[in-house]
Design an enzyme around this catalytic site. Structure first.
Site, PDB file in Angstrom:
ATOM      1  N   GLY A  57      76.743  17.922  12.770  1.00 21.88           N
ATOM      2  CA  GLY A  57      76.459  16.493  12.770  1.00 21.88           C
ATOM      3  C   GLY A  57      75.120  16.134  13.361  1.00 21.88           C
ATOM      4  O   GLY A  57      74.260  16.982  13.584  1.00 21.88           O
ATOM      5  N   ASP A 169      80.387  29.625  22.547  1.00 22.41           N
ATOM      6  CA  ASP A 169      79.037  29.340  22.042  1.00 22.41           C
ATOM      7  C   ASP A 169      78.050  29.171  23.194  1.00 22.41           C
ATOM      8  O   ASP A 169      77.261  28.236  23.220  1.00 22.41           O
ATOM      9  CB  ASP A 169      79.052  28.088  21.155  1.00 22.41           C
ATOM     10  CG  ASP A 169      77.841  28.014  20.236  1.00 22.41           C
ATOM     11  OD1 ASP A 169      77.165  29.052  20.036  1.00 22.41           O
ATOM     12  OD2 ASP A 169      77.555  26.914  19.734  1.00 22.41           O
TER      13      ASP A 169
END
Length: 191
Positions: A57, A169
């Site tokens: 996004g 991550d």
């Protein structure tokens, strides 16, 4: 580079100048204005500018007019709003982030779905730089500085793990260095 007709939405190769359907001047992808800039979401968040983009996004700087503070709003890309896996991951990220409260984690205030179906997360706006940017601009920091940053990162990561979550991550782009008092290297873990 692709060109697009803003009137009919048709897409063409880079050599085209005008739309053959309606004669409109074509624009490149990067010339298309972001429709969220200048709008007010949820009757309280005025979108001021785009500050980042990623695989899932776009992140915007917004002003929460009801309390007079700047926030960051992450909005899932429109095409991913129809992807069940992407929606599941985005909603899970939002739920988890809202439930966590630790000084070394970015604060998330709320999440939901916009009228057009896209998902959003409203979070603390981090004024600082990513560790990736710091390394690019300043090079490798001193061992003492690195150890202090790692201890702060581990404190935030420990809160995530204590909640039964694996971050998956950890990378310099997801570690932010912000100013807190006299500390210019206060670590905030994001994503």
């Amino acid at each position: 580079m692709r060109k697009i007709c803003l009137r009919c939405g048709s897409k063409f190769g880079s050599r085209a100048e005008y739309c053959p359907h309606d004669g409109s001047l074509l624009v490149t992808d990067d010339q298309i204005p972001d429709p969220l800039i200048g709008t007010v979401l949820l009757e309280q968040f005025r979108i001021d500018e785009q500050i980042g983009t990623g695989g899932m996004g776009t992140v915007y700087r917004a002003n929460q007019t009801t309390v007079g503070r700047d926030v960051a709003i992450k909005v899932l890309r429109a095409e991913l709003a129809r992807d069940e896996q992407a929606v599941f991951r985005f909603e899970r990220e939002a739920r988890v982030a809202i439930s966590l409260d630790h000084p070394n984690l970015v604060r998330v205030f709320l999440s939901g779905r916009l009228k057009d179906g896209r998902l959003y997360i409203v979070m603390e706006l981090l004024e600082g730089r990513s560790l990736a940017d710091e390394l690019d601009q300043e090079g490798v920091p001193s061992l003492e500085r690195v150890l202090i940053m790692i201890m702060k990162l581990c404190a935030g990561l420990g809160a995530v793990h204590a909640a039964g979550i694996v971050h998956r991550d950890i990378k310099p782009e997801n570690v932010y260095l912000v100013r807190r008092g006299r500390d210019n290297d206060f670590v905030k873990l994001v994503d």
